[in-house]
Design an enzyme around this catalytic site. Sequence first.
Site, mmCIF file in Angstrom:
data_model
loop_
_atom_site.group_PDB
_atom_site.id
_atom_site.type_symbol
_atom_site.label_atom_id
_atom_site.label_comp_id
_atom_site.label_asym_id
_atom_site.label_seq_id
_atom_site.Cartn_x
_atom_site.Cartn_y
_atom_site.Cartn_z
ATOM 1 N N LYS A 116 -20.163 -37.820 -25.075
ATOM 2 C CA LYS A 116 -19.216 -36.720 -24.832
ATOM 3 C C LYS A 116 -18.920 -36.497 -23.351
ATOM 4 C CE LYS A 116 -19.633 -33.258 -27.868
ATOM 5 N NZ LYS A 116 -20.269 -32.342 -28.859
ATOM 6 N N GLU A 200 -21.033 -26.791 -20.065
ATOM 7 C CA GLU A 200 -19.630 -26.365 -20.058
ATOM 8 C C GLU A 200 -19.612 -24.856 -19.884
ATOM 9 O OE1 GLU A 200 -17.673 -27.468 -23.720
ATOM 10 O OE2 GLU A 200 -17.324 -29.520 -23.064
ATOM 11 N N HIS A 208 -10.802 -22.868 -32.445
ATOM 12 C CA HIS A 208 -10.966 -24.319 -32.473
ATOM 13 C C HIS A 208 -9.700 -24.893 -33.112
ATOM 14 C CE1 HIS A 208 -13.351 -28.126 -33.322
ATOM 15 N NE2 HIS A 208 -12.243 -28.288 -34.032
ATOM 16 N N LYS A 237 -17.877 -26.034 -39.184
ATOM 17 C CA LYS A 237 -16.670 -25.512 -39.825
ATOM 18 C C LYS A 237 -16.931 -25.096 -41.275
ATOM 19 C CE LYS A 237 -14.434 -28.773 -36.837
ATOM 20 N NZ LYS A 237 -14.089 -30.196 -36.718
ATOM 21 N N ARG A 292 -13.248 -40.984 -36.461
ATOM 22 C CA ARG A 292 -13.431 -41.270 -37.900
ATOM 23 C C ARG A 292 -12.515 -40.340 -38.684
ATOM 24 N NH1 ARG A 292 -15.856 -36.406 -38.869
ATOM 25 N NH2 ARG A 292 -17.310 -35.707 -37.288
HETATM 26 P P1 ADP Z 1 -20.233 -30.944 -32.227
HETATM 27 O O1 ADP Z 1 -19.898 -32.334 -31.802
HETATM 28 O O2 ADP Z 1 -21.706 -30.681 -32.327
HETATM 29 O O3 ADP Z 1 -19.454 -30.498 -33.420
HETATM 30 P P2 ADP Z 1 -18.300 -29.680 -30.417
HETATM 31 O O4 ADP Z 1 -18.262 -30.034 -28.987
HETATM 32 O O5 ADP Z 1 -17.256 -30.280 -31.302
HETATM 33 O O6 ADP Z 1 -19.775 -30.018 -30.993
HETATM 34 O O7 ADP Z 1 -18.276 -28.110 -30.591
HETATM 35 C C1 ADP Z 1 -18.474 -27.492 -31.850
HETATM 36 C C2 ADP Z 1 -18.182 -26.014 -31.761
HETATM 37 O O8 ADP Z 1 -19.036 -25.392 -30.800
HETATM 38 C C3 ADP Z 1 -16.782 -25.660 -31.320
HETATM 39 O O9 ADP Z 1 -15.850 -25.677 -32.365
HETATM 40 C C4 ADP Z 1 -17.009 -24.238 -30.798
HETATM 41 O O10 ADP Z 1 -17.144 -23.323 -31.847
HETATM 42 C C5 ADP Z 1 -18.355 -24.372 -30.115
HETATM 43 N N1 ADP Z 1 -18.185 -24.734 -28.682
HETATM 44 C C6 ADP Z 1 -18.298 -25.963 -28.141
HETATM 45 N N2 ADP Z 1 -18.064 -25.934 -26.808
HETATM 46 C C7 ADP Z 1 -17.801 -24.647 -26.488
HETATM 47 C C8 ADP Z 1 -17.458 -23.962 -25.268
HETATM 48 N N3 ADP Z 1 -17.383 -24.592 -24.099
HETATM 49 N N4 ADP Z 1 -17.229 -22.625 -25.340
HETATM 50 C C9 ADP Z 1 -17.307 -21.958 -26.521
HETATM 51 N N5 ADP Z 1 -17.624 -22.548 -27.690
HETATM 52 C C10 ADP Z 1 -17.864 -23.875 -27.687
#
Ligand code: ADP
Length: 448
Positions: A116, A200, A208, A237, A292
């Site tokens: 990532k 972050e 999202h 989700k 995917r």
């Molecule tokens: P994963 O790969 O574990 O699913 P993601 O990076 O896709 O992780 O993030 C999943 C969820 O986590 C996002 O949809 C959001 O709800 C929360 N999230 C991730 N990064 C942030 C951020 N910088 N600020 C607020 N919420 C975040």
Amino acid sequence: MFRRVLIANRGEIALRVMRACRELGIETVCVYSKADEEAAYLRFADQAICIGPAPSAKSYLDIPSIIAAAEIADVEAIHPGFGFLSENAHFAEVCQSCKIKFIGPSPETIASLGNKTRAREIAAEAGVPTVPGSDGPVITEEEALITARKIGYPVIIKAAAGGGGRGMRVAHNEISLVNGYHQARAEAEAAFKDSTVYLEKLIVEPRHVEIQILGDEHGNLLHLGERDCSLQRRHQKVVEESPSPILDEDLRRQMGEAAVAVARAAGYYNAGTVEFLVDKERNFYFIEVNARIQVEHPVTEMVTGIDLVQQQLRVAAGEHLGFHQKDVQLRGHAIECRINAEDPDAGFRPSPGRIERFVAPGGPGVRFDSHAHAGYRIPPNYDSMIGKLIVYRPTRRQAIHAMANALEEFEVGGVKTIIPLHQRIMQHPDFLAGRVDTGFIERVLMPR
Ligand code: ADP
């Protein structure tokens, strides 16, 4: 087109891929573990091969067993579904070296996007806004403290190899940062055998919104609009919809172009998803790419009329995309509720076991993607999702109303499901008004 395809997955998505294959006249080979040997969906496969015992490490994640099955069955391609080996670059490479087509992007693309921090770099180089954060991994506690001070609290610590919301911790101050840093690393090590984390800025109450992308192996790449997946529990989700209630044509075009730019920079082909967070001022920030097919792909299929799994098979077989960006139009509104066998009254503890009673809803515009049925025994070894209920209607309001009715028709006995949670969501005025964010379920529907 392929003559025979092996599906390296189980349950609902295995059945979904099988259906797409059958429609295209492709023979299917399904693999299964001992825990799934009684599963009814295996009947629809032309051939079903046992690849090992219940633990996924010894079956659905066991590359030699799956490749052996593919060679015995003499398949031309493997569809990995989602989860398991779907984003495993090594598996994609092994397929390639065995002259079996991996249905997905190239191993190189999977490897770079699977990291990532590398994906963030690719997005930034493509001129796409990313969430402000560390430049790459954060190696020590001191570096975490310095970086957090620079970007400003609250911050979120995330696993570089992350997925499924694991290895993620929010920190509001230095004490919780130090604790969270070590917790996130330990969780990431346990889940992904990689303890690398990065930081972050925490986007406060974001939405999202993700963009579905699709590309062929001849350089054609386009997007199929967005899905709003703001309704989450523990960063996972629960409900997804398309279109997003907060996007207009202009923002849809901007985010779509950004997604295509990231995908192009990563040399992407086949189906994938570029995920973004959108803040209250409607600024969007790239977070990651899922290389995917995703659980929530049906909502996009409903509003675009495009069968994504068939497209995956077609482009993997070398076909050109048969349409252009301007041909993609979002019509109507689709909502998906994940049906998880979990007990919402007991901290969402998984509820495996035998389904005694099962009456699934139906009617116009109601789609139920599931391998479950009365008498089906949900094994305790895998994910708790037993199906997805998708409703399609001309407007969002009608879709919510139809979903509420469908949920009411739905009867599952013997195991617990999250259907009652979905019913509360469909009735909530904030959801009806499209006013939700990623913290909505935990803050509003299940406050501690
Ligand atoms: P994963 O790969 O574990 O699913 P993601 O990076 O896709 O992780 O993030 C999943 C969820 O986590 C996002 O949809 C959001 O709800 C929360 N999230 C991730 N990064 C942030 C951020 N910088 N600020 C607020 N919420 C975040």
